[in-house]
Design a protein around this motif. Structure first.
Motif, PDB file in Angstrom:
ATOM      1  N   ALA A   1     -42.299 -38.025 -73.872  1.00 50.83           N
ATOM      2  CA  ALA A   1     -41.111 -37.178 -73.937  1.00 50.83           C
ATOM      3  C   ALA A   1     -40.909 -36.621 -75.343  1.00 50.83           C
ATOM      4  CB  ALA A   1     -39.883 -37.973 -73.499  1.00 50.83           C
ATOM      5  N   GLN A   2     -41.208 -37.425 -76.354  1.00 57.06           N
ATOM      6  CA  GLN A   2     -41.043 -36.976 -77.730  1.00 57.06           C
ATOM      7  C   GLN A   2     -42.033 -35.867 -78.079  1.00 57.06           C
ATOM      8  OE1 GLN A   2     -41.698 -40.031 -80.594  1.00 57.06           O
ATOM      9  NE2 GLN A   2     -40.902 -38.844 -82.325  1.00 57.06           N
TER      10      GLN A   2
ATOM     11  N   GLY B   1     -43.560 -33.900 -76.023  1.00 56.65           N
ATOM     12  CA  GLY B   1     -43.332 -32.729 -75.184  1.00 56.65           C
ATOM     13  C   GLY B   1     -42.205 -31.853 -75.705  1.00 56.65           C
ATOM     14  N   SER B   2     -41.167 -32.438 -76.320  1.00 51.26           N
ATOM     15  CA  SER B   2     -40.050 -31.660 -76.818  1.00 51.26           C
ATOM     16  C   SER B   2     -40.259 -31.171 -78.251  1.00 51.26           C
ATOM     17  CB  SER B   2     -38.769 -32.499 -76.771  1.00 51.26           C
ATOM     18  OG  SER B   2     -38.914 -33.668 -77.584  1.00 51.26           O
TER      19      SER B   2
ATOM     20  N   ALA C   1     -39.596 -41.237 -66.489  1.00 58.10           N
ATOM     21  CA  ALA C   1     -39.738 -39.952 -67.184  1.00 58.10           C
ATOM     22  C   ALA C   1     -38.727 -38.924 -66.692  1.00 58.10           C
ATOM     23  CB  ALA C   1     -41.155 -39.427 -67.004  1.00 58.10           C
TER      24      ALA C   1
ATOM     25  N   GLY D   1     -35.705 -39.691 -65.831  1.00 57.90           N
ATOM     26  CA  GLY D   1     -34.359 -40.167 -66.133  1.00 57.90           C
ATOM     27  C   GLY D   1     -33.783 -41.098 -65.090  1.00 57.90           C
TER      28      GLY D   1
ATOM     29  N   THR E   1     -35.873 -41.944 -73.766  1.00 62.77           N
ATOM     30  CA  THR E   1     -36.566 -40.835 -73.091  1.00 62.77           C
ATOM     31  C   THR E   1     -35.612 -39.680 -72.820  1.00 62.77           C
ATOM     32  OG1 THR E   1     -38.045 -42.453 -72.049  1.00 62.77           O
ATOM     33  CG2 THR E   1     -37.967 -40.254 -71.072  1.00 62.77           C
ATOM     34  N   TYR E   2     -34.388 -39.980 -72.410  1.00 68.59           N
ATOM     35  CA  TYR E   2     -33.405 -38.939 -72.118  1.00 68.59           C
ATOM     36  C   TYR E   2     -33.056 -38.151 -73.387  1.00 68.59           C
ATOM     37  CZ  TYR E   2     -29.136 -36.723 -70.397  1.00 68.59           C
ATOM     38  OH  TYR E   2     -28.182 -35.793 -70.054  1.00 68.59           O
TER      39      TYR E   2
ATOM     40  N   THR F   1     -35.953 -35.887 -74.357  1.00 66.15           N
ATOM     41  CA  THR F   1     -36.178 -34.774 -73.423  1.00 66.15           C
ATOM     42  C   THR F   1     -35.098 -33.703 -73.539  1.00 66.15           C
ATOM     43  OG1 THR F   1     -37.247 -36.341 -71.910  1.00 66.15           O
ATOM     44  CG2 THR F   1     -36.591 -34.205 -71.002  1.00 66.15           C
ATOM     45  N   TYR F   2     -33.827 -34.103 -73.633  1.00 68.28           N
ATOM     46  CA  TYR F   2     -32.729 -33.128 -73.541  1.00 68.28           C
ATOM     47  C   TYR F   2     -32.015 -32.882 -74.881  1.00 68.28           C
ATOM     48  CZ  TYR F   2     -33.452 -33.927 -68.587  1.00 68.28           C
ATOM     49  OH  TYR F   2     -34.004 -34.013 -67.330  1.00 68.28           O
TER      50      TYR F   2
END
Length: 900
Positions: A669-670, A672-673, A717, A719, A758-759, A762-763
């Motif tokens: 997630a890290q 990817g963002s 992944a 959430g 992860t949240y 991602t956001y």
């Protein structure tokens, strides 16, 4: 008188059987006169081949007539057999000129010759005489070899001579000619050795080797015949004159014997029967003959066609008649070794349970005898007692030393039990029954340790420290992988089987209650008194025991301080297997303690290779195109651990994949963002499984451990931390761990925290501010815990944000957002830099670190104006010689490496 014509007119009535017809014919011929019989004989003799039946009938008549005169009760079968014998004897005596029926009739001359031969007695020699002839022939060869000083031939013929004498001595004593030969051989050998010491000319290698062999053989052989040799040397002539002459007996013609059946003889009754040895003499087992039997058994050890089962039965009888403790000790040592030899050279892969139990029982008996007789000790450095006639008598104050090895017997018993457990199916009741023998073995290990400790107290015996180290190591290897409850039972039962007046200096009786103290005491003893492999194995066993009992930090510190991970490649394979097992156990201990990162990092080397079975010696992985030889495969199978020592591979895989999920999903997630963050992979195995799972078009309900973890990863992944926790907790393999509920609660907490991270990864680009209370409600965590997780992420620069503690909110900082083209450019840059690094590493390997790898011929290297891409020499030098095909790149060291 009845004429000849009457024969043709007689027509007897119908006869029911051939036997009745024969009897009727005999009674009829009784009334014929002898002249008529002679004429009939001439009449039948002149016949041709068509009258063969008549001639054979005549012979039957003669033989029947003789039989009637001897006895009227003879059976018809005996009459026919007698006639057949007469026919065969007559046919052998006939000359080649006879034809027709006369060929099968007995001639008068042949009858006379045969009778004269039978009257003359034939001179034959007995079996003893034949043996003597063979011995004399071998002695003659030895004499010839002595004349030319050929000791190689003498050695060979001497072995033949001993074999002949051994056959003869089984039924009688050794012949005097043999005593003379061995005595003269000893004198000749001593004379030859004395000459060689003063002579300048040396023997050739073959002859010298034969002389040295004869020196050992004669020394060992003449000890048995010392008394006879002394008699011979006192008066050689008188000694040889008393030799017996060979008897000459006439050979009587064997008569035909009849089968005689004796009524009332019960063949099932063993009373009155005895075992018969060579020469027909019954074997007798007496206390005086014990050492003689033992010497013959030990001498045949390792030879082909040796019936070891018969030897064991013999020694069991010897043990029954043994009277003194010395005799019992010698018999027990030999019979235990012979039982171990049953599997040597046979098709059996392991010792049978029956033979193993008998060997274990006999070893316990041996220890009891040694404990009761402290004046006798079994040690490895004792000398063999050669005199079988009288037992050794130790000097006053000294102990009788008997050659043998208590430690080797313990190790062999342990190895045979392990080998049997390797080959028995672990899912059967036989395996459980066989495993129950471990208690008896452990009792003997502890008892043998007490005996070795007692021997070490006497400095005169010079017992090596290695003996105690080996047996202590065996004791440690039986308890290091067991829970404390099982070790307590082993220790209590072992000390109950040992008499109360025996105690140990290493582990007194009171320490069996505290298993941790017991293991530590044994390992510290090995640290102080051993070196190399035993010391390393003891260290690993203690680390394993600490990790098994949830002492993670102590186990980790001991493992790191030992530096074994740096030198383990120099140890043997079994120690490397123990190191792998210890490493895995430390990783599992870290997982039980909730240390996910430490657990994954420890298990990475073992589980990431995909060869867990092979590395832990819990199975052989046969690859399709492997280059493993049958011998290597056999050795690999011998190193396999018994099933009760296995670490559950499914549990190990589940722990490894779960830890990898908790680390990899936030990392994915890290990256990817934030495209500017360099991508890194924690577990390639996990990544590969996750990619394969994501490529599947249809995903059904999870069926195994791997499916549960993969589906939990996808849910985490996305959430959905509750679904991920439910999938992980539904894995049934957690029930195998000691406190499964505690493990499941720890996993749920870890999934909540990693779901929060992860949240946020991602956001985060979509938020300006985010309340801590909102995150606490979303992931069902206390606000204090959420604030702690966010603060940790900010401090590690994983999250570009600030924590507003007054308003309990997270303020996100917006960075420079990259376009799609910029992201691709960064990716290309990373790949190019990686390619350059790989190229440099390859160049370094090929050139072996040569500093002038880029030097050009005739000029300096590099991309300067003088070199111009490798064109050596200055531009103004036009008159120089040009290489073929124009100026070419010589390459220097790099070119040489490339050309190779």
């Amino acid at each position: 008188m009845v004429g000849l014509d009457a024969i043709t007119t007689l027509r007897p009535g119908r006869i029911e059987s051939p036997y009745k017809a024969q009897r009727a014919t005999v009674h009829f011929l009784h009334i014929l006169s002898p002249n008529v019989l002679i004429n009939m004989s001439r009449f039948f003799t002149q016949g041709d081949s068509s009258s063969e039946s008549s001639s054979s009938g005549e012979e039957e008549l003669y033989s029947d007539q003789e039989a009637e005169q001897k006895s009227e009760e003879e059976s018809s079968e005996e009459e026919e057999e007698g006639s057949d014998e007469d026919e065969s004897s007559s046919s052998d005596g006939e000359e080649g000129g006879k034809t027709g029926v006369s060929k099968f009739l007995r001639d008068q001359a042949s009858t006379d010759g045969e009778s004269s031969d039978s009257d003359t007695p034939k001179v034959v020699k007995s079996a003893k005489g034949k043996r003597l002839e063979e011995i004399e022939g071998v002695i003659k060869l030895i004499d010839n070899a002595e004349k030319i000083n050929d000791w190689s031939s003498i050695s060979t013929e001497f072995d033949k001579l001993n074999r002949q004498v051994a056959k003869m001595a089984a039924s009688d004593k050794a012949p005097k000619i043999y005593i003379k030969t061995v005595a003269d051989l000893e004198d000749l050998m001593n004379e030859t050795i004395a000459k060689q010491k003063v002579s300048t000319k040396k023997m050739n290698a073959t002859n010298a080797k034969g002389l040295n062999a004869m020196k050992q053989k004669i020394k060992r052989n003449n000890r048995e015949y010392a008394a006879e040799i002394d008699k011979y040397r006192e008066d050689k002539a008188d000694y040889m004159m008393s030799d017996d002459e060979e008897e000459v007996v006439p050979l009587e013609k064997p008569k035909k014997s009849k089968n005689v059946y004796t009524d009332g003889l019960d063949f099932d009754d063993d009373e009155g029967f005895s075992t018969v040895g060579r020469g027909g003499k019954p074997k007798q087992y007496t206390p005086e003959s014990i050492f003689k039997h033992l010497r013959s058994i030990v001498g045949s050890r390792g030879k082909k066609n040796t019936d070891r089962a018969d030897q064991i039965r013999t020694m069991e009888k010897l043990l029954e008649v043994a009277e003194t403790p010395y005799q019992k000790i010698r018999v027990l040592l030999t019979i235990i070794s012979t039982r171990f030899d049953l599997t040597t050279g046979s098709s059996a892969t392991f010792m049978s349970q029956e033979q193993w139990k008998m060997a274990e029982h006999e070893f316990g008996t041996l220890l009891e005898v040694l404990e009761d007789n402290r004046n006798m000790v079994v040690i490895e450095n004792a000398e063999e007692w050669e005199d079988d006639e009288k037992p050794p008598q130790p000097a006053p104050g000294e102990k009788l030393r008997i050659p043998g090895s208590i430690v080797s017997i313990v190790e062999r018993l342990d190895d045979e039990l392990t080998r049997s457990l390797q080959h028995i199916d672990p899912h059967t009741a036989e395996y459980i029954e066989r495993l129950s023998d471990e208690q008896a073995l452990y009792n003997n290990i502890v008892r043998a340790l007490l005996y070795i400790e007692n021997l070490k107290k006497d400095a005169k015996l010079e017992v090596p420290q290695e003996s105690a180290n080996r047996i202590v190591m065996r004791r440690v290897e039986h308890i290091y992988f067991k829970p404390s409850q099982v070790v307590n039972i082993l220790e209590e039962t072992a000390w109950k089987s040992i008499p109360a007046h025996f105690d140990s200096d290493i582990t007194p009786r009171g320490t069996e209650r505290d298993t941790a103290a017991l293991v530590q005491t044994l390992c510290i003893y090995l640290f102080e008194n051993s070196t190399d492999i035993i010391r390393g194995r003891a260290y690993l066993c203690q680390v394993y025991f600490c990790a098994l009992h949830d002492q993670y930090y102590r186990a980790r510190d001991m493992l790191l301080m030992s530096h074994l991970q740096e030198t383990i490649g120099n140890f043997d394979i079994s120690t490397q297997i123990l190191f792998n097992r210890t490493l895995v156990q430390v990783g599992l201990c870290a997982f039980r303690a909730g240390l996910v990162y430490e657990s994954q990092n420890t298990l990475q080397e073992i589980c990431g290779s995909g060869r867990q079975k092979e590395l832990l010696a819990q199975g052989v992985m046969i690859q399709r195109y492997s280059q493993v030889t049958p011998e290597q495969e056999r050795l690999e199978r011998q190193r396999q651990l018994p099933f009760h020592m296995h670490i559950n591979l499914e549990l190990l895989e589940c722990v490894y994949l779960t830890c990898s999920m908790l680390l990899e999903i936030p990392l994915l997630a890290q990256t990817g963002s934030s495209p500017d963050i360099k991508k890194r992979i924690i577990s390639k195995t996990y990544r590969r499984l996750l990619e394969f799972h994501e490529r599947q078009i249809f995903t059904g309900p999870p069926e195994n451990t791997r499916d549960h973890v993969m589906q939990a990863s996808r849910a985490l992944a996305a959430g959905e931390w509750k679904k991920a926790a439910e999938l992980i907790n539904s894995i049934k393999i957690w029930e195998l761990m000691a406190s499964s509920e505690k493990i499941k609660a720890m996993l749920s907490e870890q999934i909540q925290e990693e779901g929060l991270r992860t949240y946020l990864f991602t956001y985060a680009p979509f938020y300006d501010t985010l309340a801590v209370g909102t995150l606490a409600e979303m992931f069902e965590l206390p606000e204090r815990k959420v604030a702690a997780v966010v603060s940790k992420m900010i401090s590690h620069e994983e999250l570009a944000a600030a924590l507003d503690q007054v308003n309990s909110a997270i303020i996100f900082r917006k960075g420079v957002e990259l376009s799609r083209l910029q992201s691709l450019a960064l990716t290309l840059s990373d790949k190019a830099s990686g390619l350059i690094e790989a190229n440099e590493r390859t160049l370094e390997q090929r050139t072996q670190g040569t500093a002038n790898a880029f030097e050009r011929q005739g000029g300096q290297g590099g991309r300067g104006r003088g070199g111009r891409g490798g064109r050596g020499g200055s531009r103004g030098d036009r008159g120089g010689a040009r290489t073929r095909g124009g100026q070419q790149f010589g390459g220097g060291a790099l070119g040489g490496a490339i050309k190779v």
